[in-house]
Motif scaffolding. Sequence first.
Motif, PDB file in Angstrom:
ATOM      1  N   GLU A  42      -6.520 -21.338  -6.512  1.00 32.62           N
ATOM      2  CA  GLU A  42      -5.168 -21.698  -6.976  1.00 32.62           C
ATOM      3  C   GLU A  42      -4.642 -22.913  -6.229  1.00 32.62           C
ATOM      4  O   GLU A  42      -4.039 -23.810  -6.814  1.00 32.62           O
ATOM      5  CB  GLU A  42      -4.238 -20.506  -6.786  1.00 32.62           C
ATOM      6  CG  GLU A  42      -2.754 -20.810  -6.923  1.00 32.62           C
ATOM      7  CD  GLU A  42      -2.390 -21.382  -8.281  1.00 32.62           C
ATOM      8  OE1 GLU A  42      -1.339 -22.028  -8.377  1.00 32.62           O
ATOM      9  OE2 GLU A  42      -3.155 -21.198  -9.254  1.00 32.62           O
ATOM     10  N   LEU A  43      -4.880 -22.984  -4.916  1.00 31.44           N
ATOM     11  CA  LEU A  43      -4.409 -24.121  -4.133  1.00 31.44           C
ATOM     12  C   LEU A  43      -5.100 -25.420  -4.524  1.00 31.44           C
ATOM     13  O   LEU A  43      -4.545 -26.503  -4.330  1.00 31.44           O
ATOM     14  CB  LEU A  43      -4.626 -23.839  -2.634  1.00 31.44           C
ATOM     15  CG  LEU A  43      -3.720 -22.768  -2.026  1.00 31.44           C
ATOM     16  CD1 LEU A  43      -4.203 -22.396  -0.634  1.00 31.44           C
ATOM     17  CD2 LEU A  43      -2.271 -23.231  -1.985  1.00 31.44           C
ATOM     18  N   SER A  44      -6.309 -25.312  -5.066  1.00 29.84           N
ATOM     19  CA  SER A  44      -7.040 -26.514  -5.460  1.00 29.84           C
ATOM     20  C   SER A  44      -6.655 -27.002  -6.846  1.00 29.84           C
ATOM     21  O   SER A  44      -7.041 -28.104  -7.241  1.00 29.84           O
ATOM     22  CB  SER A  44      -8.547 -26.239  -5.428  1.00 29.84           C
ATOM     23  OG  SER A  44      -8.917 -25.338  -6.462  1.00 29.84           O
ATOM     24  N   PRO A 104       4.583 -29.226  -7.116  1.00 27.00           N
ATOM     25  CA  PRO A 104       3.575 -29.501  -6.099  1.00 27.00           C
ATOM     26  C   PRO A 104       3.859 -28.743  -4.803  1.00 27.00           C
ATOM     27  O   PRO A 104       4.939 -28.830  -4.243  1.00 27.00           O
ATOM     28  CB  PRO A 104       3.691 -31.018  -5.891  1.00 27.00           C
ATOM     29  CG  PRO A 104       5.081 -31.348  -6.318  1.00 27.00           C
ATOM     30  CD  PRO A 104       5.415 -30.390  -7.419  1.00 27.00           C
ATOM     31  N   GLY A 105       2.861 -27.998  -4.315  1.00 25.42           N
ATOM     32  CA  GLY A 105       2.938 -27.402  -2.989  1.00 25.42           C
ATOM     33  C   GLY A 105       3.721 -26.108  -2.911  1.00 25.42           C
ATOM     34  O   GLY A 105       4.697 -25.898  -3.628  1.00 25.42           O
ATOM     35  N   PHE A 106       3.263 -25.227  -2.004  1.00 24.48           N
ATOM     36  CA  PHE A 106       3.964 -23.981  -1.728  1.00 24.48           C
ATOM     37  C   PHE A 106       4.776 -24.133  -0.453  1.00 24.48           C
ATOM     38  O   PHE A 106       4.314 -24.708   0.533  1.00 24.48           O
ATOM     39  CB  PHE A 106       2.965 -22.837  -1.568  1.00 24.48           C
ATOM     40  CG  PHE A 106       2.299 -22.411  -2.851  1.00 24.48           C
ATOM     41  CD1 PHE A 106       2.951 -21.573  -3.730  1.00 24.48           C
ATOM     42  CD2 PHE A 106       1.028 -22.863  -3.171  1.00 24.48           C
ATOM     43  CE1 PHE A 106       2.350 -21.178  -4.917  1.00 24.48           C
ATOM     44  CE2 PHE A 106       0.417 -22.473  -4.352  1.00 24.48           C
ATOM     45  CZ  PHE A 106       1.079 -21.629  -5.228  1.00 24.48           C
ATOM     46  N   ALA A 130      -6.152 -25.885   3.179  1.00 23.50           N
ATOM     47  CA  ALA A 130      -5.933 -26.190   1.761  1.00 23.50           C
ATOM     48  C   ALA A 130      -4.483 -26.532   1.463  1.00 23.50           C
ATOM     49  O   ALA A 130      -4.195 -27.215   0.476  1.00 23.50           O
ATOM     50  CB  ALA A 130      -6.370 -25.000   0.900  1.00 23.50           C
ATOM     51  N   SER A 131      -3.548 -26.049   2.311  1.00 24.71           N
ATOM     52  CA  SER A 131      -2.120 -26.327   2.087  1.00 24.71           C
ATOM     53  C   SER A 131      -1.430 -26.475   3.435  1.00 24.71           C
ATOM     54  O   SER A 131      -0.696 -25.600   3.883  1.00 24.71           O
ATOM     55  CB  SER A 131      -1.482 -25.189   1.270  1.00 24.71           C
ATOM     56  OG  SER A 131      -0.144 -25.492   0.944  1.00 24.71           O
ATOM     57  N   SER A 134       2.422 -25.773   4.097  1.00 24.18           N
ATOM     58  CA  SER A 134       2.979 -24.449   3.806  1.00 24.18           C
ATOM     59  C   SER A 134       3.123 -23.655   5.100  1.00 24.18           C
ATOM     60  O   SER A 134       2.220 -23.640   5.942  1.00 24.18           O
ATOM     61  CB  SER A 134       2.069 -23.671   2.851  1.00 24.18           C
ATOM     62  OG  SER A 134       1.882 -24.367   1.643  1.00 24.18           O
ATOM     63  N   ARG A 135       4.272 -22.977   5.262  1.00 26.10           N
ATOM     64  CA  ARG A 135       4.443 -22.067   6.379  1.00 26.10           C
ATOM     65  C   ARG A 135       3.532 -20.857   6.187  1.00 26.10           C
ATOM     66  O   ARG A 135       3.488 -20.276   5.101  1.00 26.10           O
ATOM     67  CB  ARG A 135       5.893 -21.599   6.486  1.00 26.10           C
ATOM     68  CG  ARG A 135       6.762 -22.517   7.319  1.00 26.10           C
ATOM     69  CD  ARG A 135       6.293 -22.507   8.767  1.00 26.10           C
ATOM     70  NE  ARG A 135       7.156 -23.303   9.624  1.00 26.10           N
ATOM     71  CZ  ARG A 135       6.901 -23.526  10.897  1.00 26.10           C
ATOM     72  NH1 ARG A 135       5.813 -23.046  11.443  1.00 26.10           N
ATOM     73  NH2 ARG A 135       7.712 -24.250  11.615  1.00 26.10           N
ATOM     74  N   LEU A 136       2.809 -20.466   7.229  1.00 26.93           N
ATOM     75  CA  LEU A 136       1.923 -19.312   7.163  1.00 26.93           C
ATOM     76  C   LEU A 136       2.624 -18.090   7.735  1.00 26.93           C
ATOM     77  O   LEU A 136       3.088 -18.105   8.885  1.00 26.93           O
ATOM     78  CB  LEU A 136       0.642 -19.579   7.949  1.00 26.93           C
ATOM     79  CG  LEU A 136      -0.330 -20.609   7.362  1.00 26.93           C
ATOM     80  CD1 LEU A 136      -1.450 -20.883   8.347  1.00 26.93           C
ATOM     81  CD2 LEU A 136      -0.902 -20.113   6.038  1.00 26.93           C
TER      82      LEU A 136
END
Length: 329
Positions: A42-44, A104-106, A130-131, A134-136
């Motif tokens: 999904e991120l790709s 674009p982007g999470f 991959a992102s 994005s906050r993990l």
Amino acid sequence: MPCRQVLVVGDWTHRDFRETIAWLETHTRLTRSTSVAAALAELSREPEAVGGSTFADAHGADKERLSIARRADGQSPDVANEPGPGRGNRPGCDSRTIVADRGPGFDAIVIAQSNPGQIRSYEIERLHAASPLSRLVVLAGSWCEGELRSGRPSPGVIRILWHQWQPRLTALLDSGSTDAWPLWQIPRTASLDERLACTVDLPWPARSGLIAIYAAAHETFAALSDVCCSVGYATIWQMSEQPLAAGRLVAVLADGISCDDVGIAYLRRVVRCHHPAPVVALLDYVRRQDYDLAISSGVSAVLAKPFLVYDLLWNLEQAIASRSRAERD
């Protein structure tokens, strides 16, 4: 303000996370995946190609790439993130991703982990690669609560227990929130001590009103009273379920409640005694069944120890605001 975009990965159907997922569905543009491989797929994807549909996990090239990464990490190529108890997908769940229309982007990647080791550190690093913006966030279930003492929790992530999500996730992900939980601003490399230090002496709007505190020991009352008084509340040490004059209380804190029959009956009496003032129950080592029992007794919120000053003030604020809205309606 646009909705935040969130990707949740892992065991998001587990019962510990049902309130969190329900809130995310309502307040964010949520994409859900039961496996890291599907999340990476999904991120790709190009954002323009994403369409509100459901697609199966790509078990071809993505699975091969994941196998190679496991070997490079010294892992067996098929031990992590495979269907089965305590690994990746839950029994009976296929590996699927439910996709929301997004740009674009999470803003955040939320890793739902009901058991320790479901998603490994190297897999989390792959999601980060991959992102990277994005906050993990690791959303940890009740079986993960001892990880900081005896396990190996993943470094470089914001770790939130399943019962802590309201004050901590909403500060970042609710586009209308004015709260500012400081851990969202610190770098991934911050140590546990640095993360704790940044939550001390946070600014909080001045408040007023009387809060009754049920506590067995004066030391406990004094500690809770200090927190309440620091933002303007007055407090009283409540030794028994004696009603105070109507309208005097804005809230009640009930500490040291056990979740056996005796404790829940006591909690119900406290709620009835001080109605309509909201009651916040402070419990030790909360499990799912304890949380549900306490909520069924009529309390407005359950706060598990240990907690941050921010958590206590946030729950008081929400409980008092909810009562005010109910009275206006």
